[in-house]
Motif scaffolding. Structure first.
Motif, mmCIF file in Angstrom:
data_model
loop_
_atom_site.group_PDB
_atom_site.id
_atom_site.type_symbol
_atom_site.label_atom_id
_atom_site.label_comp_id
_atom_site.label_asym_id
_atom_site.label_seq_id
_atom_site.Cartn_x
_atom_site.Cartn_y
_atom_site.Cartn_z
ATOM 1 N N ARG A 237 0.811 -1.212 0.000
ATOM 2 C CA ARG A 237 0.000 0.000 0.000
ATOM 3 C C ARG A 237 0.851 1.272 0.000
ATOM 4 N N ARG A 238 1.901 1.296 0.833
ATOM 5 C CA ARG A 238 2.749 2.500 0.894
ATOM 6 C C ARG A 238 3.416 2.778 -0.440
ATOM 7 N N MET A 239 3.861 1.715 -1.105
ATOM 8 C CA MET A 239 4.509 1.881 -2.401
ATOM 9 C C MET A 239 3.525 2.447 -3.427
ATOM 10 N N TRP A 240 2.297 1.876 -3.462
ATOM 11 C CA TRP A 240 1.306 2.362 -4.427
ATOM 12 C C TRP A 240 0.905 3.800 -4.118
ATOM 13 N N LEU A 241 0.855 4.153 -2.832
ATOM 14 C CA LEU A 241 0.544 5.534 -2.455
ATOM 15 C C LEU A 241 1.604 6.498 -2.967
ATOM 16 N N ALA A 245 0.969 9.377 -5.694
ATOM 17 C CA ALA A 245 1.256 10.772 -5.353
ATOM 18 C C ALA A 245 2.180 11.415 -6.380
ATOM 19 N N ALA A 246 3.094 10.615 -6.941
ATOM 20 C CA ALA A 246 4.061 11.152 -7.902
ATOM 21 C C ALA A 246 3.499 11.241 -9.312
ATOM 22 N N PHE A 251 -1.785 2.745 -10.465
ATOM 23 C CA PHE A 251 -0.929 1.593 -10.746
ATOM 24 C C PHE A 251 -1.232 0.383 -9.865
ATOM 25 N N ALA A 252 -1.936 0.558 -8.746
ATOM 26 C CA ALA A 252 -2.207 -0.559 -7.847
ATOM 27 C C ALA A 252 -3.007 -1.630 -8.585
ATOM 28 N N PRO A 253 -2.527 -2.894 -8.601
ATOM 29 C CA PRO A 253 -3.197 -3.959 -9.354
ATOM 30 C C PRO A 253 -4.615 -4.217 -8.844
ATOM 31 N N ILE A 254 -5.507 -4.508 -9.778
ATOM 32 C CA ILE A 254 -6.903 -4.823 -9.466
ATOM 33 C C ILE A 254 -7.157 -6.294 -9.762
ATOM 34 N N TYR A 255 -7.885 -6.944 -8.884
ATOM 35 C CA TYR A 255 -8.272 -8.332 -9.135
ATOM 36 C C TYR A 255 -9.760 -8.483 -8.851
ATOM 37 N N GLY A 256 -10.328 -9.573 -9.337
ATOM 38 C CA GLY A 256 -11.742 -9.822 -9.067
ATOM 39 C C GLY A 256 -12.533 -10.160 -10.300
#
Length: 322
Positions: A237-241, A245-246, A251-256
């Motif tokens: 989560r911190r990396m995706w945040l 922000a930049a 970019f956070a992967p989505i599944y489902g």
């Protein structure tokens, strides 16, 4: 003789390995990886539907003269109807999608819809399709600028009235008598929300300024089990945040793509009140949306429970009589 026997025996063993063990290993491997394949491939189905929609719109755009004669309408209206019919059918078959509270929508006047943003706003697609089919009205929607840059999506944005709106342009759309949908949480809420369904608005109140400037009613809408249909990964989560922000890119992967029960609830309209400041109106709308979530969504959301609700939804009777 012993040498030939060993060769024959080794050949038999080799054949057994090739013919049976490799097959069993392949079956085991496919069984092991199937959940991973399903959870990350199913979102591609939605992307495929979007591109099919784009293809339909291009067909109508390129052949609009002939189609206009057939339909007696503008090509965009005809294309929207076909696209809406496709999405409405998909929503009904795959998610058992339905809307509760359509009577709360003032169809004969401009209205601002405020909605909770899921990892994929699949519910908004179905809701817009439903309104197009019921009232031949298209709901303008505010989207992030990155969507306009996705190859093939420009025509969808054009036909379905998707805009990266400012306060001025959004107000103008409403003053022209149109319907408009805004998610104050936007992409941030989509990427970093979770199955607890907390609003992630980060003190955004632009929508309130729009509503006050255009003097329109606000209608909150929420879709039950939306976070169980699609989710973003919880790790990193911190990396995706930091990346978001930049870059301001999701970019956070989505599944489902799980075929859970989706049901959109339309709340009571919040009338225009000149005495309200943007801050007070924002708080009032947030409270109305949170009340919808608390009333209709069991917290935390459960994929298993949401799947079972396709078979039996204990709240169904209450919803239709409320």
């Amino acid at each position: 003789m012993s040498s030939e026997f060993l060769k024959d025996f080794s050949r038999i063993i080799e054949n057994i390995i090739v013919d049976y063990i490799d097959v069993d290993f392949t079956l085991w491997l496919s069984w092991l990886l199937m959940p991973l394949l399903v959870t990350f491939i199913l979102p591609v189905v939605i992307l495929l539907l979007l591109y099919i929609t784009a293809a339909i719109f291009y067909i109508y755009k390129l052949h609009r003269s002939r189609l206009r004669e057939a339909y007696g309408k503008d090509w965009k209206n005809a294309a929207r109807s076909v696209g809406a019919a496709m999405w409405d059918a998909h929503g009904y078959i795959y998610y058992g999608y339905e809307v509760v509270g359509l009577e709360n929508i003032p169809m004969d006047e401009p209205v601002l819809f405020i909605y909770y943003h899921g990892a994929v706003p699949i519910d908004l697609y179905y809701f817009i399709a439903k309104i197009v089919l019921l009232n031949s009205k298209v709901i303008h929607s505010v989207v992030d600028k990155f969507l306009l840059k996705v190859p093939g999506f420009a025509i969808i944005c054009d036909v379905m009235k998707l805009i990266p709106g400012t306060i001025k342009t959004c107000s103008a759309i409403l003053q022209d008598g149109n319907m408009l949908a805004i998610s104050p949480g936007g992409v941030y809420e989509a990427q970093f929300g979770n199955s607890y369904y907390q609003l992630q608005w980060k003190k955004r109140m632009g929508f309130a300024k729009v509503a006050l400037d255009a003097k329109v009613k606000i209608v909150p809408i929420f879709t039950k089990n939306l976070r169980e249909a699609f989710r973003t990964v919880s790790w990193g989560r911190r990396m995706w945040l930091r990346i978001y922000a930049a870059t301001r890119f999701p970019f956070a992967p989505i599944y489902g793509g799980f075929p859970v029960k989706l049901k959109t609830f339309v709340g009571e309209p919040i009338p225009y009140d000149s005495n309200l400041t943007p801050e007070l109106l924002t708080a009032k709308v947030a409270k109305a949306l949170e009340d919808l979530i608390a009333q209709h969504q069991q917290i935390p959301g459960s994929i298993t429970r949401a799947l079972l609700e396709r078979i039996y939804d204990p709240s169904s009777t209450k919803d239709h009589h409320s």
